[in-house]
Design a protein around this motif. Sequence first.
Motif: not given
Length: 286
Positions: A153, A176, A180, A232-235, A238
Amino acid sequence: MSRMTELYADITDKVKAMLNEGVIPWRKAWRTGIPRNYVTNRVYRGINFLNLSLNDFPSPFYISFLQCKEKEGQILKGSKSTQVVFWKVAPYSNETEAEIETRTSLIWRFYNVFNLSQTSLYNESENQPIILECEELLHSMEEQPVIKHNISRCCYNKMEDYITIPVISDFYTAGEYYSSLFHELIHWTGHKSRLNRFSFYTDNDDKGIEELTAEIGGSYLCSLCGIESAVLENQASYISGWLKLIEDKENALRIALKQSQTAVDFIISNNPLLYPAEKHEHLSHA
């Protein structure tokens, strides 16, 4: 309502409208580059960066009517301008019978600017934005962050003051990885030995503002380097969270903009290409 309050209200409404459509406005600038003034080549910052990023033009450059005229150009018929704000602190004296007290006041000035593509000066093959290499931006920092690599992570450990992130080969693209890293780098600036943001946070809303600060600041650094912010994961989640924060907490967007720009300035302040010795035109931290 003051003119500045009206401007913030208008921008906040536009941001909410775009988020409702699934568009993250501060992430748009990477395609064309950070908005800049065409004549001075200075970047727009803070509220001006966000306001100009709401536009959808092919050029990163903006110019005032007078600047265009001085360049012997013309504004294209039917073009609509965008408002930017400049502020500076000015000293003044308050004289009494006993003493002369020196104070300061904040002076606001509003300007209307046009995208270069709205003028006769625009040439699609010219006027490309300045793009920095990601490593060049990192190496120019006066204080180097401690970066440790892991396998799972990305996060900033504020207790031990280091950034941890998987190695670059674990990401689909180098962009990417740096995207990050830039996000965590904004968090890193909040440490008590730097900008000391964390000590002023008191509730969950403040944690949300810190995340929005890192999101906007990281996107700004990505734009400087010409890379797209990491997906974004789960944009949708967010976006929903940012919308709720902006709607529930007064001035949340304003605070995040100010903090993100201060964090970016801390990171790039030693880079002469991005942060010249003289002050930027149209400064805006408010």
